[in-house]
Design a protein around this motif. Structure first.
Motif, PDB file in Angstrom:
ATOM      1  N   PRO B  39      73.892  55.879  21.429  1.00 56.27           N
ATOM      2  CA  PRO B  39      73.947  55.113  22.707  1.00 56.27           C
ATOM      3  C   PRO B  39      74.288  56.313  23.781  1.00 56.27           C
ATOM      4  O   PRO B  39      74.782  57.431  23.701  1.00 56.27           O
ATOM      5  CB  PRO B  39      75.527  54.456  22.503  1.00 56.27           C
ATOM      6  N   THR B  40      74.178  55.917  25.074  1.00 58.29           N
ATOM      7  CA  THR B  40      74.118  56.850  26.121  1.00 58.29           C
ATOM      8  C   THR B  40      75.279  57.380  26.105  1.00 58.29           C
ATOM      9  O   THR B  40      76.338  56.980  26.347  1.00 58.29           O
ATOM     10  CB  THR B  40      74.052  55.981  27.399  1.00 58.29           C
ATOM     11  N   ARG B  42      76.696  59.432  23.821  1.00 61.98           N
ATOM     12  CA  ARG B  42      77.668  59.623  22.674  1.00 61.98           C
ATOM     13  C   ARG B  42      77.151  60.761  21.966  1.00 61.98           C
ATOM     14  O   ARG B  42      75.874  61.119  21.921  1.00 61.98           O
ATOM     15  CB  ARG B  42      77.354  58.249  21.741  1.00 61.98           C
ATOM     16  N   ALA B 134      78.247  50.752  14.554  1.00 64.86           N
ATOM     17  CA  ALA B 134      78.524  50.684  15.945  1.00 64.86           C
ATOM     18  C   ALA B 134      80.249  50.474  16.013  1.00 64.86           C
ATOM     19  O   ALA B 134      80.571  51.306  16.953  1.00 64.86           O
ATOM     20  CB  ALA B 134      77.896  49.606  16.496  1.00 64.86           C
ATOM     21  N   ALA B 311      78.593  49.744  23.208  1.00 66.71           N
ATOM     22  CA  ALA B 311      77.703  50.085  22.543  1.00 66.71           C
ATOM     23  C   ALA B 311      77.697  49.092  21.171  1.00 66.71           C
ATOM     24  O   ALA B 311      78.080  49.581  20.100  1.00 66.71           O
ATOM     25  CB  ALA B 311      77.442  51.362  21.923  1.00 66.71           C
TER      26      ALA B 311
END
Lengths: 428, 428
Positions: B39-40, B42, B134, B311
């Motif tokens: 995820p962006t 991370r 997640a 996310a």
């Protein structure tokens, strides 16, 4: 159905224990479910999950295994365990119909009964409504964006395996045409669909061999996935194998707007003028809307729908608003929160367009023409109401509700709630 | 456990039907689960759900009810139905230990067997790993932000009722101290906790009456919720009722940094110097980090943890990489995707700090000192490996893994993956 009784937060049972001991457990209470606000920029919420919830409330019983766990952990005392062993919800549940819209402050569910019987349902009620309503709201926006073209829900793999089943249901309620999820097909009768993944092509010695196998087994009324290697060649292979009567091709990657046009032209040039184009791959409501002018026949939506397209939970809360007829309210609440049981109607112009939602505490709103009362009975003294709507009914209800809101409400862009909520009466 | 066999996408069974008919169903296949990206922003992913998955694979059997549904809907033909009736996964599953970290391209699960037996598990495998991983990744960041103070998972009400149980498990794996979810307590042995909601105070004739009831039932080792009316008065009432030996007060609203300091000062002035302060209310990893300097003793995290703090799905895919020993790859994949079964090791400095993850296709990486092989057996010919780790083992494993990554990897700010992945060998 197995017991749903431990799908519950620890504190509900400690509150219960204390209330049973101090004599307040039997006070008559009203709890309400509402959202303080919609997800940022959303113009409406969609009520979903109510029918699932009614079933889960019926299954909310503490059997010997549940009691043993609670006693063994010291979560409840013997008196509370005995009470739980006899528990069965005997109160009333009223609320907005599944598929109806909601706005900030709409009292979408009202639970009344003794404190004891109502407090233990808090987590279950919120879990079901928060999840399903979040999915339905996102799905409804995708259906609007698709402008009548069918949308297929295929997001099971991106969410918990049981959420996936509920998400398929919520998406169908919101107007999706199909789901990929077989359990949703079995449990709720939703039409399922699906043909092949890239793995099926890779398994075979050639794309042509894979297509020939698929057509041989499933017939020409199938959808061939044409983007494993080269899309143009894939389309030529598809038509070479199936002929121009092939039902559809699917494209799952790349710039779908360009690819849809090119694919349409190629299919037409091959005489496959009736072969449809299905597109998928990270589609959300915005991506679907961006394809409105392209020759696309159906959309497959996965990740975005099952995670609520940026809003995976609906923000619904379960608040005690009345005790023995006395309105109660937490002092630190926003000024808009008022105590007391609420009644709600949605007002409309003579044309049918909704103009406002009126929420009245401690009383009923003054009747006006074209009002629609929003609350209906779900449970009476613990028994389900006789005329609970079917999933098909709820799907149609949402469709009608979306027609009734001002047209700005259907815009995908961020904005205010489509229908203002007027809170009147009440005390705090 | 009831059958998990219909937690499956429709197309898996149509692919199966076609492959059974054309003779490719028995080809030996290798499928791999990996994430193309995190995820962006991370810096690491956390593998979670594997132990749940092993149980669900064992329960993946098609009984008469499942077969009847599939035949009735025309999803499978008679030959496929017969095959499904005898289905039991007899292949191998290897993968990263639960609680290990992963990065883009890490082959976290490898499933091998016939095409037929592997393809039908796709949705189930991805649902479990995408959801649980997640949640665990978000929860691990919150635990880091809490700097040793306990974090309590209390988000059940914000997610699907069964996701809630799995989310509680994933959060505990990631280092949370407790959950509010009773079913997670029963199913996985996780410690549960909770005391009272605002409703309990509102139910009573006064806050003091509510506190007295709670202390009478639960003792002084309880946590009193002090923000229903006025927080300072609530704290005074709490100590007046329970005395200075009260275990804790909880604050669930307002500017927690200011309130924590003021509450600490007030408690101390009342002689309640050991009474702890628990804070909750829309806490995510950033809000927790912002309270690091405040006199907070424990955090309650709800919504943010169960929705993965932005996310909610881990982006894991299940891809066919090998057929009868031949590497396969979809042509349109990113250049980084290579065919063939992968082997993975994480390299470390002599100090134990991870330096890179080496993923080799079609072979094993050259051994270096301080390498750790990342894959281990979960199922062998369908049977669970004997030494599957417990949840406590996995929790400790993650704790050790997080110590091993470069310190930048623990920053909450957006950045690159903490450990670079080097893909070598292979063909495409």
């Amino acid at each position: 159905m197995t017991s749903s009784a431990l799908l519950t937060d620890h504190y509900e049972l400690t509150m219960l224990s204390a209330a049973l001991r101090d004599g307040t457990a039997d006070r008559h209470c009203v709890f309400e479910v509402f959202a303080r606000r919609l997800p940022t920029g959303r113009r409406y919420g969609v009520v979903a999950g109510t029918a699932r919830l009614v079933e889960l409330i019926k299954a909310f019983r503490f059997g010997p295994e549940e009691i043993e766990f609670l006693l063994g952990r010291g979560i409840v005392d013997a008196a509370t365990a005995e009470w739980l062993g006899k528990y069965e919800f005997r109160g009333d549940v009223d609320g907005y119909a599944e598929g109806d819209l909601f706005f900030p402050g709409s009292p979408i569910l009202t639970v009344s009964g003794t404190f004891a019987e109502c407090v233990v349902l808090e987590t279950l009620i919120l879990s079901v409504l928060n999840h399903d309503s979040a999915i339905a709201a996102a799905a409804a926006r995708m259906v609007t964006a698709a402008r009548g073209r069918p949308v297929i829900e295929m997001g099971s793999r991106r969410t918990h395996e049981e959420s996936a089943v509920a998400a398929a249901r919520a998406a169908y309620l919101a107007g999706f045409a199909f789901t990929s999820n077989l359990e949703a097909g079995r449990r709720y009768g939703i039409p399922t669909t699906g043909t092949a993944a890239h793995a099926f092509t890779l398994l075979h010695d050639s794309e042509t061999a894979a297509f020939a196998s698929q057509v041989s087994t499933l017939g020409k009324q199938t959808t061939l996935l044409v983007d494993t290697y080269d899309i143009a060649q894939g389309i030529r292979n598809a038509i070479a194998v199936a002929g121009p009567d092939l039902r559809a091709v699917r494209i799952d990657s790349g710039d779908l707007s360009v690819l849809a046009s090119e694919s349409r032209a190629l299919l037409d040039s091959l005489g496959a003028t009736d072969t449809q184009i299905v597109v998928s791959g990270d589609l959300d409501e915005y991506a679907i809307a961006a394809l409105a002018a392209e020759p696309v026949d159906a959309y497959g939506a996965g990740t975005a729908v099952v995670i609520g397209s940026g809003a995976p939970t609906a923000g619904l809360v379960y608040k005690l608003v009345e005790v023995d007829g006395r309105p109660v309210v937490k002092r630190s609440e926003h000024k808009g929160t008022v105590g007391g049981r609420k009644t709600a109607v949605r007002r409309h112009k003579p044309t049918g367009t909704a103009t406002e939602e009126v929420v009245v505490s401690l009383g009923a709103p003054e009747a006006q023409p074209h009002d629609r009362a929003l609350q209906r009975p779900f449970l009476r003294a613990g028994a389900p109401a006789e005329d609970l709507p079917t999933l098909a009914d709820s799907r149609e209800h949402l469709r009608q509700c979306l027609i009734s809101i001002p047209w700005e409400g259907l815009k995908l862009s961020a904005g205010d709630p489509a229908v203002p909520v007027i809170m009147t009466g009440g005390s705090a």
